[in-house]
Write a protein that holds these residues in place. Structure first.
Motif, PDB file in Angstrom:
ATOM      1  N   ARG A  74       0.829  -1.198   0.000  1.00  0.00           N
ATOM      2  CA  ARG A  74       0.000   0.000   0.000  1.00  0.00           C
ATOM      3  C   ARG A  74       0.867   1.254   0.000  1.00  0.00           C
ATOM      4  NH1 ARG A  74      -2.881   0.221   5.993  1.00  0.00           N
ATOM      5  NH2 ARG A  74      -1.161   1.214   7.088  1.00  0.00           N
ATOM      6  N   PHE A  75       0.309   2.300  -0.588  1.00  0.00           N
ATOM      7  CA  PHE A  75       0.910   3.621  -0.514  1.00  0.00           C
ATOM      8  C   PHE A  75       0.343   4.284   0.728  1.00  0.00           C
ATOM      9  CE2 PHE A  75       0.771   2.602  -5.071  1.00  0.00           C
ATOM     10  CZ  PHE A  75       2.131   2.711  -5.368  1.00  0.00           C
ATOM     11  N   GLU A  76       1.188   5.034   1.449  1.00  0.00           N
ATOM     12  CA  GLU A  76       0.759   5.630   2.708  1.00  0.00           C
ATOM     13  C   GLU A  76       1.111   7.112   2.754  1.00  0.00           C
ATOM     14  OE1 GLU A  76       1.366   1.701   5.567  1.00  0.00           O
ATOM     15  OE2 GLU A  76       2.960   3.219   5.489  1.00  0.00           O
ATOM     16  N   LEU A  77       0.276   7.866   3.449  1.00  0.00           N
ATOM     17  CA  LEU A  77       0.507   9.285   3.672  1.00  0.00           C
ATOM     18  C   LEU A  77       0.178   9.583   5.134  1.00  0.00           C
ATOM     19  CD1 LEU A  77       1.077  12.177   2.697  1.00  0.00           C
ATOM     20  CD2 LEU A  77      -1.322  12.301   1.990  1.00  0.00           C
ATOM     21  N   ASP A  78       1.179  10.007   5.885  1.00  0.00           N
ATOM     22  CA  ASP A  78       0.971  10.381   7.282  1.00  0.00           C
ATOM     23  C   ASP A  78       0.398  11.790   7.345  1.00  0.00           C
ATOM     24  OD1 ASP A  78       2.088   8.019   8.378  1.00  0.00           O
ATOM     25  OD2 ASP A  78       4.111   8.838   8.146  1.00  0.00           O
ATOM     26  N   VAL A  79      -0.647  11.947   8.145  1.00  0.00           N
ATOM     27  CA  VAL A  79      -1.229  13.259   8.414  1.00  0.00           C
ATOM     28  C   VAL A  79      -1.414  13.327   9.928  1.00  0.00           C
ATOM     29  CG1 VAL A  79      -3.124  14.843   7.955  1.00  0.00           C
ATOM     30  CG2 VAL A  79      -2.420  13.209   6.188  1.00  0.00           C
ATOM     31  N   GLY A  80      -0.508  14.022  10.587  1.00  0.00           N
ATOM     32  CA  GLY A  80      -0.513  14.017  12.050  1.00  0.00           C
ATOM     33  C   GLY A  80      -0.265  12.605  12.540  1.00  0.00           C
ATOM     34  N   SER A  81      -1.132  12.123  13.409  1.00  0.00           N
ATOM     35  CA  SER A  81      -0.975  10.764  13.939  1.00  0.00           C
ATOM     36  C   SER A  81      -1.778   9.740  13.136  1.00  0.00           C
ATOM     37  CB  SER A  81      -1.415  10.723  15.402  1.00  0.00           C
ATOM     38  OG  SER A  81      -2.794  11.051  15.499  1.00  0.00           O
ATOM     39  N   GLU A  82      -2.421  10.171  12.065  1.00  0.00           N
ATOM     40  CA  GLU A  82      -3.259   9.302  11.232  1.00  0.00           C
ATOM     41  C   GLU A  82      -2.509   8.908   9.955  1.00  0.00           C
ATOM     42  OE1 GLU A  82      -6.214   8.317  12.189  1.00  0.00           O
ATOM     43  OE2 GLU A  82      -6.984   9.825  13.562  1.00  0.00           O
ATOM     44  N   VAL A  83      -2.975   7.825   9.329  1.00  0.00           N
ATOM     45  CA  VAL A  83      -2.389   7.369   8.067  1.00  0.00           C
ATOM     46  C   VAL A  83      -3.499   7.119   7.060  1.00  0.00           C
ATOM     47  CG1 VAL A  83      -1.008   5.585   6.912  1.00  0.00           C
ATOM     48  CG2 VAL A  83      -0.457   6.254   9.259  1.00  0.00           C
ATOM     49  N   ALA A  84      -3.413   7.814   5.927  1.00  0.00           N
ATOM     50  CA  ALA A  84      -4.278   7.509   4.782  1.00  0.00           C
ATOM     51  C   ALA A  84      -3.504   6.521   3.926  1.00  0.00           C
ATOM     52  CB  ALA A  84      -4.587   8.783   4.000  1.00  0.00           C
ATOM     53  N   PHE A  85      -4.219   5.597   3.275  1.00  0.00           N
ATOM     54  CA  PHE A  85      -3.503   4.600   2.482  1.00  0.00           C
ATOM     55  C   PHE A  85      -4.301   4.176   1.258  1.00  0.00           C
ATOM     56  CE2 PHE A  85      -5.878   2.269   5.691  1.00  0.00           C
ATOM     57  CZ  PHE A  85      -6.477   1.250   4.966  1.00  0.00           C
ATOM     58  N   ILE A 122      -2.277  -2.107  -9.701  1.00  0.00           N
ATOM     59  CA  ILE A 122      -3.729  -1.946  -9.564  1.00  0.00           C
ATOM     60  C   ILE A 122      -4.001  -1.365  -8.179  1.00  0.00           C
ATOM     61  CG2 ILE A 122      -5.979  -3.062  -9.584  1.00  0.00           C
ATOM     62  CD1 ILE A 122      -4.638  -5.401 -11.118  1.00  0.00           C
ATOM     63  N   ILE A 123      -4.501  -0.137  -8.132  1.00  0.00           N
ATOM     64  CA  ILE A 123      -4.890   0.447  -6.851  1.00  0.00           C
ATOM     65  C   ILE A 123      -6.311  -0.025  -6.565  1.00  0.00           C
ATOM     66  CG2 ILE A 123      -5.268   2.548  -5.515  1.00  0.00           C
ATOM     67  CD1 ILE A 123      -3.142   3.902  -7.238  1.00  0.00           C
ATOM     68  N   THR A 124      -6.441  -0.841  -5.527  1.00  0.00           N
ATOM     69  CA  THR A 124      -7.699  -1.539  -5.267  1.00  0.00           C
ATOM     70  C   THR A 124      -8.611  -0.847  -4.264  1.00  0.00           C
ATOM     71  OG1 THR A 124      -6.643  -2.891  -3.556  1.00  0.00           O
ATOM     72  CG2 THR A 124      -6.683  -3.785  -5.807  1.00  0.00           C
ATOM     73  N   HIS A 125      -8.045   0.002  -3.401  1.00  0.00           N
ATOM     74  CA  HIS A 125      -8.866   0.626  -2.353  1.00  0.00           C
ATOM     75  C   HIS A 125      -8.102   1.798  -1.772  1.00  0.00           C
ATOM     76  CE1 HIS A 125     -11.615   0.978   1.036  1.00  0.00           C
ATOM     77  NE2 HIS A 125     -10.577   0.959   1.859  1.00  0.00           N
ATOM     78  N   THR A 126      -8.788   2.910  -1.534  1.00  0.00           N
ATOM     79  CA  THR A 126      -8.195   4.035  -0.813  1.00  0.00           C
ATOM     80  C   THR A 126      -8.972   4.234   0.479  1.00  0.00           C
ATOM     81  OG1 THR A 126      -9.557   5.610  -2.027  1.00  0.00           O
ATOM     82  CG2 THR A 126      -7.342   5.230  -2.874  1.00  0.00           C
ATOM     83  N   GLU A 127      -8.251   4.616   1.506  1.00  0.00           N
ATOM     84  CA  GLU A 127      -8.871   4.796   2.827  1.00  0.00           C
ATOM     85  C   GLU A 127      -8.285   6.049   3.483  1.00  0.00           C
ATOM     86  OE1 GLU A 127     -11.405   3.769   5.882  1.00  0.00           O
ATOM     87  OE2 GLU A 127     -11.075   2.434   4.196  1.00  0.00           O
ATOM     88  N   THR A 128      -9.177   6.949   3.858  1.00  0.00           N
ATOM     89  CA  THR A 128      -8.784   8.145   4.601  1.00  0.00           C
ATOM     90  C   THR A 128      -9.485   8.079   5.953  1.00  0.00           C
ATOM     91  OG1 THR A 128      -8.647   9.414   2.553  1.00  0.00           O
ATOM     92  CG2 THR A 128      -8.780  10.673   4.588  1.00  0.00           C
ATOM     93  N   PRO A 129      -8.745   8.250   7.043  1.00  0.00           N
ATOM     94  CA  PRO A 129      -9.392   8.246   8.353  1.00  0.00           C
ATOM     95  C   PRO A 129     -10.543   9.263   8.391  1.00  0.00           C
ATOM     96  CG  PRO A 129      -7.020   8.185   8.621  1.00  0.00           C
ATOM     97  CD  PRO A 129      -7.291   8.425   7.155  1.00  0.00           C
ATOM     98  N   ARG A 130     -11.617   8.889   9.035  1.00  0.00           N
ATOM     99  CA  ARG A 130     -12.843   9.705   9.072  1.00  0.00           C
ATOM    100  C   ARG A 130     -12.550  11.160   9.452  1.00  0.00           C
ATOM    101  NH1 ARG A 130     -17.655   7.898   8.597  1.00  0.00           N
ATOM    102  NH2 ARG A 130     -17.062   5.783   9.160  1.00  0.00           N
TER     103      ARG A 130
END
Length: 91
Positions: A13-24, A35-43
């Protein structure tokens, strides 16, 4: 922010730290594309453009490695529709 995106190969997965959270963005590799199968951003981070920065950074990494991309989730499909400058990456 895109420069902060990293490829966590152990978790595929590709990851991006934003503060203490991780979007991936999860991915699968094929011989010819990523193939990028799913993206998830913390609520708590939604609605701030974080997912777009994540996908932008992921596409930069994919381009750097000489690969193509297949949009396997709706967000990436929409992102690519809004960014025709990345059409050369689409497998």
């Amino acid at each position: 922010m895109a420069a902060s995106v990293r490829d966590n190969k152990d978790k595929s997965r590709f990851e991006l730290d934003v503060g203490s959270e991780v979007a991936f963005a999860n991915y699968r590799l094929t011989p010819s594309a990523v193939i990028i199968t799913h993206t998830e951003t913390p609520r708590a981070l939604r609605g701030r453009g974080i997912a777009s920065e994540l996908v932008k950074g992921a596409l930069e990494l994919i381009r750097r490695d000489g690969n193509k991309v297949i949009a396997g989730c709706g967000f990436v499909v929409d992102y690519l529709d809004r960014h025709p400058e990345d059409a050369d990456l689409v497998a």
